[in-house]
Design an enzyme around this catalytic site. Sequence first.
Site, PDB file in Angstrom:
ATOM      1  N   TYR A 107      49.123  15.455  35.012  1.00  0.00           N
ATOM      2  CA  TYR A 107      49.194  14.258  34.177  1.00  0.00           C
ATOM      3  C   TYR A 107      48.713  14.534  32.751  1.00  0.00           C
ATOM      4  O   TYR A 107      49.175  13.910  31.801  1.00  0.00           O
ATOM      5  CB  TYR A 107      48.307  13.154  34.766  1.00  0.00           C
ATOM      6  CG  TYR A 107      48.995  12.241  35.751  1.00  0.00           C
ATOM      7  CD1 TYR A 107      49.567  12.741  36.906  1.00  0.00           C
ATOM      8  CD2 TYR A 107      49.042  10.871  35.523  1.00  0.00           C
ATOM      9  CE1 TYR A 107      50.180  11.910  37.818  1.00  0.00           C
ATOM     10  CE2 TYR A 107      49.648  10.021  36.436  1.00  0.00           C
ATOM     11  CZ  TYR A 107      50.220  10.542  37.573  1.00  0.00           C
ATOM     12  OH  TYR A 107      50.819   9.699  38.467  1.00  0.00           O
ATOM     13  N   LYS A 149      48.420  22.300  47.879  1.00  0.00           N
ATOM     14  CA  LYS A 149      49.626  23.103  48.109  1.00  0.00           C
ATOM     15  C   LYS A 149      49.214  24.550  47.838  1.00  0.00           C
ATOM     16  O   LYS A 149      49.748  25.239  46.949  1.00  0.00           O
ATOM     17  CB  LYS A 149      50.747  22.619  47.174  1.00  0.00           C
ATOM     18  CG  LYS A 149      52.103  23.211  47.454  1.00  0.00           C
ATOM     19  CD  LYS A 149      52.771  22.663  48.713  1.00  0.00           C
ATOM     20  CE  LYS A 149      54.048  23.428  49.003  1.00  0.00           C
ATOM     21  NZ  LYS A 149      54.685  23.052  50.282  1.00  0.00           N
ATOM     22  N   ASP A 208      52.870  18.492  51.792  1.00  0.00           N
ATOM     23  CA  ASP A 208      54.095  18.078  52.500  1.00  0.00           C
ATOM     24  C   ASP A 208      53.758  17.670  53.939  1.00  0.00           C
ATOM     25  O   ASP A 208      54.249  16.658  54.457  1.00  0.00           O
ATOM     26  CB  ASP A 208      55.183  19.173  52.444  1.00  0.00           C
ATOM     27  CG  ASP A 208      54.657  20.577  52.708  1.00  0.00           C
ATOM     28  OD1 ASP A 208      53.429  20.751  52.867  1.00  0.00           O
ATOM     29  OD2 ASP A 208      55.481  21.513  52.761  1.00  0.00           O
ATOM     30  N   ASP A 234      48.548  10.259  43.657  1.00  0.00           N
ATOM     31  CA  ASP A 234      49.400   9.152  43.216  1.00  0.00           C
ATOM     32  C   ASP A 234      50.458   8.874  44.279  1.00  0.00           C
ATOM     33  O   ASP A 234      50.671   7.735  44.699  1.00  0.00           O
ATOM     34  CB  ASP A 234      50.059   9.516  41.880  1.00  0.00           C
ATOM     35  CG  ASP A 234      50.970   8.412  41.380  1.00  0.00           C
ATOM     36  OD1 ASP A 234      50.537   7.247  41.424  1.00  0.00           O
ATOM     37  OD2 ASP A 234      52.104   8.713  40.969  1.00  0.00           O
ATOM     38  N   ASP A 288      50.520   5.604  47.432  1.00  0.00           N
ATOM     39  CA  ASP A 288      51.587   4.606  47.609  1.00  0.00           C
ATOM     40  C   ASP A 288      52.139   4.683  49.030  1.00  0.00           C
ATOM     41  O   ASP A 288      52.418   3.666  49.662  1.00  0.00           O
ATOM     42  CB  ASP A 288      52.732   4.838  46.610  1.00  0.00           C
ATOM     43  CG  ASP A 288      52.537   4.036  45.328  1.00  0.00           C
ATOM     44  OD1 ASP A 288      51.374   3.743  44.985  1.00  0.00           O
ATOM     45  OD2 ASP A 288      53.546   3.711  44.674  1.00  0.00           O
TER      46      ASP A 288
HETATM   47  C1  IPM Z   1      48.753   4.442  39.578  1.00  0.00           C
HETATM   48  C2  IPM Z   1      49.991   4.302  38.735  1.00  0.00           C
HETATM   49  C3  IPM Z   1      49.768   5.056  37.436  1.00  0.00           C
HETATM   50  C4  IPM Z   1      49.611   6.519  37.786  1.00  0.00           C
HETATM   51  C5  IPM Z   1      50.874   4.848  36.380  1.00  0.00           C
HETATM   52  C6  IPM Z   1      51.057   3.381  36.055  1.00  0.00           C
HETATM   53  C7  IPM Z   1      50.633   5.661  35.153  1.00  0.00           C
HETATM   54  O1  IPM Z   1      51.123   4.728  39.425  1.00  0.00           O
HETATM   55  O2  IPM Z   1      47.669   4.025  39.127  1.00  0.00           O
HETATM   56  O3  IPM Z   1      48.859   4.973  40.687  1.00  0.00           O
HETATM   57  O4  IPM Z   1      50.599   7.234  37.967  1.00  0.00           O
HETATM   58  O5  IPM Z   1      48.457   6.958  37.876  1.00  0.00           O
HETATM   59 MG    MG Z   2      50.762   5.249  41.420  1.00  0.00          MG
END
Ligand code: IPM
Ligand code: MG
Length: 371
Positions: free
Chosen positions: A142, A189, A221, A245, A249
């Site tokens: 990032y 990884k 993975d 990240d 999710d």
């Molecule tokens: C998160 C989001 C952020 C990230 C974005 C909005 C930059 O997806 O907080 O997980 O990738 O960190």
């Molecule tokens: Mg995110």
Amino acid sequence: MEKKIAVIMGDGVGPEVTRQAIHVLNAVASQFNHYFHYEYGLMGADAIDKTGNPLPDATIELCLNSDAILFGAIGHPRFDNDPAATVRPEQGLLKLRKSLQLFANIRPVITYPSLQHLTPLKAKYLEGVDFLIFRELTGGIYFGNKTLSADGNMASDDCAYTKNEIERIAHLAFQAASQRKKKLTLVDKANVLETSRLWRKLVREMQGQYPDVSVDFLFVDNAAMQLILNPAQFDVILTENMFGDILSDEASVLTGSLGLLPSASVGNGSALFEPIHGSYPQAAGKDIANPLGSILSAAMMLDHFGLTVEAAKVKAAIQWTLDNGFVTKDIDPMNFYFTSTIGELVADLIQDKIPNELHSENIELRKSTII
Ligand code: IPM
Ligand code: MG
């Protein structure tokens, strides 16, 4: 207790869910005799519209001078659909993380029995799921050097990590594990990436300092697969920025609703609390978004202040609303309650204003027009 809280409502549904979290914090303050003082700052598309800058200096100043930060959501479709945009809302959040050195993002994943029907997984896989993801937040790909060749045909993003960056979050993850089920899983990884090999080496070296914690290592993975196949095996997952990240999710699917997950980002100074859902622009202004992710983030803030009884009362109130069917549209698209109604209900429960014999007909129910 007296605390100064910086509030960044942000974009999309950010303002409406954050307002409910503040409503609940105010209920906690009056019930338990605390004083929370709020000051508001701009970030994201909202800040670009008002100042041209996704993170004005005044917001950084405000956050640095506050005890904690409550944040709503960031992002707007008009930027997502424009790859050429040089100023983007997300830059504000990334810069804030870096400026405040919020190096650890903590995302608890727990399942609620009353929501299990919403997950795509079979209930038997969800029993006993209760883990924390520690995602490194201020390093890795990032924040590495980015290039785009003059002819536009080659681009690169560097991924770099230092010993210090890895060890400071690994200590937090080890400490959390030793207070929980005593298991730490490093996701990397290491069969491919040099940075992952450094993570693995350093975490191995630290193991001796936490003899009660057992450590295992998973390639990312495989970890993505294990999260779906056997999520109950995890206690604390430690991982770098990009893997965290993606996996967080994925993990949110286990709970049944993304709208329910809170997060804390901590560093050496003030910590930031935000729901993990995004700005959900389609719902903005409609009073239908789920405020529980934001309210649970406020509960994490209370825990962070050491107000554990208060935090537990907020969590119990939320549990009660879910168990009794007071839910937003993401959970029940037919019979659902407004964002603001759920916020008020949680606030009333905290102030013991809801009698045992609840008259649900007195609470405004929004019925779907489909039936
Ligand atoms: C998160 C989001 C952020 C990230 C974005 C909005 C930059 O997806 O907080 O997980 O990738 O960190
Ligand atoms: Mg995110």
